[in-house]
Design an enzyme around this catalytic site. Structure first.
Site, PDB file in Angstrom:
ATOM      1  N   PHE A 134       0.794  -1.244   0.039  1.00  0.00           N
ATOM      2  CA  PHE A 134      -0.069  -0.052   0.061  1.00  0.00           C
ATOM      3  C   PHE A 134       0.816   1.163  -0.130  1.00  0.00           C
ATOM      4  CE2 PHE A 134      -2.330   3.234   2.861  1.00  0.00           C
ATOM      5  CZ  PHE A 134      -3.592   3.181   2.066  1.00  0.00           C
ATOM      6  N   GLY A 135       1.080   1.878  -1.191  1.00  0.00           N
ATOM      7  CA  GLY A 135       1.838   2.908  -1.220  1.00  0.00           C
ATOM      8  C   GLY A 135       0.974   4.338  -0.942  1.00  0.00           C
ATOM      9  N   LEU A 136       1.378   4.905   0.166  1.00  0.00           N
ATOM     10  CA  LEU A 136       0.493   6.337   0.265  1.00  0.00           C
ATOM     11  C   LEU A 136       1.670   7.323   0.759  1.00  0.00           C
ATOM     12  CD1 LEU A 136      -2.061   8.122   0.707  1.00  0.00           C
ATOM     13  CD2 LEU A 136      -2.370   7.255   3.062  1.00  0.00           C
ATOM     14  N   THR A 169       5.574  -1.134   3.585  1.00  0.00           N
ATOM     15  CA  THR A 169       5.771  -2.566   4.043  1.00  0.00           C
ATOM     16  C   THR A 169       5.497  -3.558   2.860  1.00  0.00           C
ATOM     17  OG1 THR A 169       5.002  -1.843   6.132  1.00  0.00           O
ATOM     18  CG2 THR A 169       4.638  -4.177   5.874  1.00  0.00           C
ATOM     19  N   ASN A 245      -8.254   3.183   8.371  1.00  0.00           N
ATOM     20  CA  ASN A 245      -9.311   2.994   9.327  1.00  0.00           C
ATOM     21  C   ASN A 245      -9.447   1.472   9.607  1.00  0.00           C
ATOM     22  OD1 ASN A 245     -10.602   4.681  11.207  1.00  0.00           O
ATOM     23  ND2 ASN A 245     -12.654   3.944  10.373  1.00  0.00           N
ATOM     24  N   ASP A 341      12.275  -3.693  31.764  1.00  0.00           N
ATOM     25  CA  ASP A 341      13.018  -3.036  32.796  1.00  0.00           C
ATOM     26  C   ASP A 341      13.130  -4.199  33.887  1.00  0.00           C
ATOM     27  OD1 ASP A 341      13.971  -0.885  34.541  1.00  0.00           O
ATOM     28  OD2 ASP A 341      12.076  -1.203  35.698  1.00  0.00           O
ATOM     29  N   GLY A 344      15.709  -6.889  33.640  1.00  0.00           N
ATOM     30  CA  GLY A 344      17.211  -6.501  33.811  1.00  0.00           C
ATOM     31  C   GLY A 344      18.062  -6.530  32.694  1.00  0.00           C
ATOM     32  N   GLU A 368       0.258   4.388  10.485  1.00  0.00           N
ATOM     33  CA  GLU A 368      -1.394   4.530  10.737  1.00  0.00           C
ATOM     34  C   GLU A 368      -1.840   5.694  11.453  1.00  0.00           C
ATOM     35  OE1 GLU A 368      -3.137   2.334   9.032  1.00  0.00           O
ATOM     36  OE2 GLU A 368      -1.657   0.783   8.524  1.00  0.00           O
TER      37      GLU A 368
HETATM   38  C1  LIG Z   1       8.097   0.460   9.562  1.00  0.00           C
HETATM   39  C2  LIG Z   1       7.140   1.338   9.003  1.00  0.00           C
HETATM   40  C3  LIG Z   1       6.018   0.543   8.054  1.00  0.00           C
HETATM   41  C4  LIG Z   1       5.197   1.674   7.297  1.00  0.00           C
HETATM   42  N1  LIG Z   1       4.495   1.099   6.387  1.00  0.00           N
HETATM   43  C5  LIG Z   1       3.601   1.899   5.749  1.00  0.00           C
HETATM   44  C6  LIG Z   1       3.113   1.263   4.433  1.00  0.00           C
HETATM   45  O1  LIG Z   1       3.061   0.255   4.092  1.00  0.00           O
HETATM   46  N2  LIG Z   1       2.536   2.182   3.644  1.00  0.00           N
HETATM   47  C7  LIG Z   1       2.571   3.554   3.993  1.00  0.00           C
HETATM   48  O2  LIG Z   1       2.007   4.396   2.975  1.00  0.00           O
HETATM   49  N3  LIG Z   1       3.241   4.126   5.030  1.00  0.00           N
HETATM   50  C8  LIG Z   1       3.757   3.211   5.753  1.00  0.00           C
HETATM   51  N4  LIG Z   1       4.517   3.746   6.844  1.00  0.00           N
HETATM   52  C9  LIG Z   1       4.290   5.300   7.177  1.00  0.00           C
HETATM   53  C10 LIG Z   1       3.696   5.777   8.244  1.00  0.00           C
HETATM   54  O3  LIG Z   1       2.422   5.747   8.071  1.00  0.00           O
HETATM   55  C11 LIG Z   1       4.287   7.237   8.509  1.00  0.00           C
HETATM   56  O4  LIG Z   1       5.702   6.968   8.824  1.00  0.00           O
HETATM   57  C12 LIG Z   1       3.599   8.005   9.373  1.00  0.00           C
HETATM   58  O5  LIG Z   1       2.202   8.383   8.767  1.00  0.00           O
HETATM   59  C13 LIG Z   1       4.165   9.411  10.005  1.00  0.00           C
HETATM   60  O6  LIG Z   1       4.578  10.093   8.840  1.00  0.00           O
HETATM   61  P1  LIG Z   1       6.084  10.443   9.028  1.00  0.00           P
HETATM   62  O7  LIG Z   1       7.126   9.480   9.316  1.00  0.00           O
HETATM   63  O8  LIG Z   1       6.395  11.296   7.699  1.00  0.00           O
HETATM   64  O9  LIG Z   1       6.024  11.710  10.199  1.00  0.00           O
HETATM   65  P2  LIG Z   1       5.645  13.187  10.238  1.00  0.00           P
HETATM   66  O10 LIG Z   1       4.352  13.196   9.786  1.00  0.00           O
HETATM   67  O11 LIG Z   1       6.822  13.903   9.859  1.00  0.00           O
HETATM   68  O12 LIG Z   1       5.372  13.071  12.091  1.00  0.00           O
HETATM   69  C14 LIG Z   1       6.722  13.556  12.813  1.00  0.00           C
HETATM   70  C15 LIG Z   1       6.280  13.803  14.117  1.00  0.00           C
HETATM   71  O13 LIG Z   1       5.260  15.045  14.067  1.00  0.00           O
HETATM   72  C16 LIG Z   1       4.130  14.895  14.695  1.00  0.00           C
HETATM   73  N5  LIG Z   1       2.882  15.842  13.954  1.00  0.00           N
HETATM   74  C17 LIG Z   1       2.862  15.560  12.710  1.00  0.00           C
HETATM   75  N6  LIG Z   1       2.032  16.492  12.481  1.00  0.00           N
HETATM   76  C18 LIG Z   1       1.592  17.348  13.487  1.00  0.00           C
HETATM   77  C19 LIG Z   1       0.821  18.353  13.904  1.00  0.00           C
HETATM   78  N7  LIG Z   1      -0.163  18.879  13.026  1.00  0.00           N
HETATM   79  N8  LIG Z   1       0.666  18.854  15.009  1.00  0.00           N
HETATM   80  C20 LIG Z   1       1.638  18.436  16.085  1.00  0.00           C
HETATM   81  N9  LIG Z   1       2.518  17.392  15.640  1.00  0.00           N
HETATM   82  C21 LIG Z   1       2.615  16.634  14.451  1.00  0.00           C
HETATM   83  C22 LIG Z   1       3.855  13.581  14.514  1.00  0.00           C
HETATM   84  O14 LIG Z   1       3.135  12.995  15.541  1.00  0.00           O
HETATM   85  C23 LIG Z   1       5.358  13.016  14.821  1.00  0.00           C
HETATM   86  O15 LIG Z   1       5.390  12.782  16.534  1.00  0.00           O
HETATM   87  C24 LIG Z   1       5.346   3.118   7.543  1.00  0.00           C
HETATM   88  C25 LIG Z   1       6.062   3.544   8.536  1.00  0.00           C
HETATM   89  C26 LIG Z   1       6.974   2.814   9.051  1.00  0.00           C
HETATM   90  C27 LIG Z   1       7.982   3.425  10.318  1.00  0.00           C
END
Ligand SMILES: Cc1cc2nc3c(=O)[nH]c(=O)nc-3n(C[C@H](O)[C@H](O)[C@H](O)COP(=O)(O)OP(=O)(O)OC[C@H]3O[C@@H](n4cnc5c(N)ncnc54)[C@H](O)[C@@H]3O)c2cc1C
Length: 388
Positions: A134-136, A169, A245, A341, A344, A368
């Site tokens: 799923f590429g979003l 993923t 969702n 924790d 240990g 998600e």
């Molecule tokens: C192992 C792994 C597998 C994944 N698999 C998929 C997948 O299959 N398909 C896919 O499409 N995506 C996937 N993702 C992506 C994942 O959904 C995103 O990493 C996630 O949506 C967060 O986006 P970001 O990493 O760009 O963080 P950012 O959006 O840059 O967020 C960074 C920080 O800023 C905070 N933040 C963001 N906006 C705000 C705001 N308005 N106010 C205050 N704080 C804010 C966030 O809570 C977070 O703490 C995967 C991620 C990982 C790590």
């Protein structure tokens, strides 16, 4: 180690049907006998998913288990949730594989796809004969997917896709990628088959978290697909958000499985571990931690059970899913940290599983919809005001 029997302090089993319990026991046995013996190698050595179990997962009906027809198991949402719980008791990477395949690829094809797309993909995905991704998310569009840069341009009955997707993923092991892209008509979803000219997947290395899961970057350069590869029923961002969702619902259940694994491990460990001439379990501070763990697991179980009932009755609102994903993952992470924790120094080696779950749950907290994003969703729901 004693056989794993789960955690059921408030006799929730009495609220489950025989079919629901059977679904849970089937996955529990699979995880204990067929998955856990493999996990250490995949996490420690190369950070990979045991692809040889994919067919078996399909055979057991674990892909798209709450969907009807096309070879899917057609479980209710309680049974489906229990399946997710048991898979994540094994590893968040295992549950992620099933979530992506079922909620993020099969569900959108089932809900938004043409009959031809359903016939082509759903039976193969359900059986584990094909893998989907799923590429979003993009390098610069994570929490706020409206910043998406990937574009699809219509040329007659073809579409040309350009862009980069990151953190995907199963990206490099997928036979089909569901790519979300901006078009002149708004956001649309496209089924891009492996091997299309201009499509490339490269794995992201060096992860501390979700090591037993393939995470990739996808590059699309003038990738051509047919109009028949577009999901006809998906229009706008509500398409991908609906899929998320579904996946978040499964995550809320899954997190309990990870928490249960840590709790089970640490109860046994503290009974056997001697400190200051007696069992660690006989210390007041230890007991306080175990009590908090059991209480949080029990609360989390009731939250998802109610949400499952509402989902089956068609009364579920996305903010309810935000609440349970946010709460249960946070609780599970806290439990995993406390379990680590209590173990240990032993807790930092992979003979024990709590640290693996703890590290995995850092990803689960981020993907998600991050913990904070779900806070903002609920805050807006309560106040009617979008926080800046
Ligand atoms: C192992 C792994 C597998 C994944 N698999 C998929 C997948 O299959 N398909 C896919 O499409 N995506 C996937 N993702 C992506 C994942 O959904 C995103 O990493 C996630 O949506 C967060 O986006 P970001 O990493 O760009 O963080 P950012 O959006 O840059 O967020 C960074 C920080 O800023 C905070 N933040 C963001 N906006 C705000 C705001 N308005 N106010 C205050 N704080 C804010 C966030 O809570 C977070 O703490 C995967 C991620 C990982 C790590």
């Amino acid at each position: 180690m004693a056989a794993y029997t789960g955690v059921d302090f408030l006799l929730i089993d009495e609220l489950l049907s025989d079919e629901e319990k059977l679904a849970r026991e089937t996955v529990r046995e699979f995880v204990s006998k067929e998955f856990l013996p493999k996990i250490q190698k995949h996490v420690r050595l190369d950070g990979s998913f045991p692809m040889e179990i994919v067919g078996r997962l399909g055979e057991l009906g674990m892909f798209g288990a709450n969907l009807e027809g096309y070879g899917c198991a057609g479980m209710n949402n309680v049974a489906y949730g229990l399946v997710m719980q048991e898979l994540e008791r094994g590893d968040s990477g295992l549950r992620s594989f099933a979530s992506v395949q079922g909620s993020l690829v099969m569900y959108p094809i089932h809900r938004f796809g043409s009959e031809e797309q359903k016939q082509r993909w759903l039976p193969a995905l359900a059986a584990g004969e094909a893998v989907g991704c799923f590429g979003l998310t993009e390098p610069d569009a994570g929490s706020h997917v409206s910043a998406m840069q990937t574009k699809a341009v219509r040329q007659g009955d073809r579409w040309i896709l350009n862009g980069t997707k990151r953190w995907i993923t199963n990206g490099s092991v997928a036979d089909v990628a569901l790519i979300w892209a901006n078009t002149d008509e708004g956001v649309r979803g496209f089924l891009v088959e492996r091997g299309r000219p201009g499509f490339e997947a490269r794995d992201i290395k060096g992860k501390f978290s979700l090591r037993a899961s393939v995470t990739s970057e996808l590059y699309l350069q003038d990738v051509e697909v047919a109009e028949t590869d577009r999901l006809p029923g998906a229009a706008g961002l509500s398409g991908p958000l609906n899929c998320l969702n579904q996946a978040r619902y499964g995550i809320a259940w899954g997190a309990i499985g990870a928490a249960m694994a840590c709790y089970d491990e640490v109860v046994q460990y503290t009974r056997d571990r001697t400190v200051q001439g007696g069992p660690l379990a006989a210390k007041q501070l230890t007991q306080a931690k175990l009590v908090d763990m059991l209480t949080e697991i029990t609360k989390a179980q009731f939250l998802v059970l109610r949400v499952a009932q509402l989902k089956d009755q068609g009364k579920l609102h996305h903010t309810m899913v935000s609440m349970v994903k946010r709460n249960n993952v946070d609780a599970a992470l806290q439990i995993a940290r406390n379990a680590r924790d209590l173990l240990g120094a032993n807790g930092i080696v992979d003979d024990y599983q709590s640290m693996r779950h703890m590290l995995n749950l850092e990803t689960v907290r981020t993907y998600e919809g991050t913990h904070d994003i779900h806070t903002l969703i609920l805050g807006e729901h309560i106040t009617g005001m979008r926080a800046l």
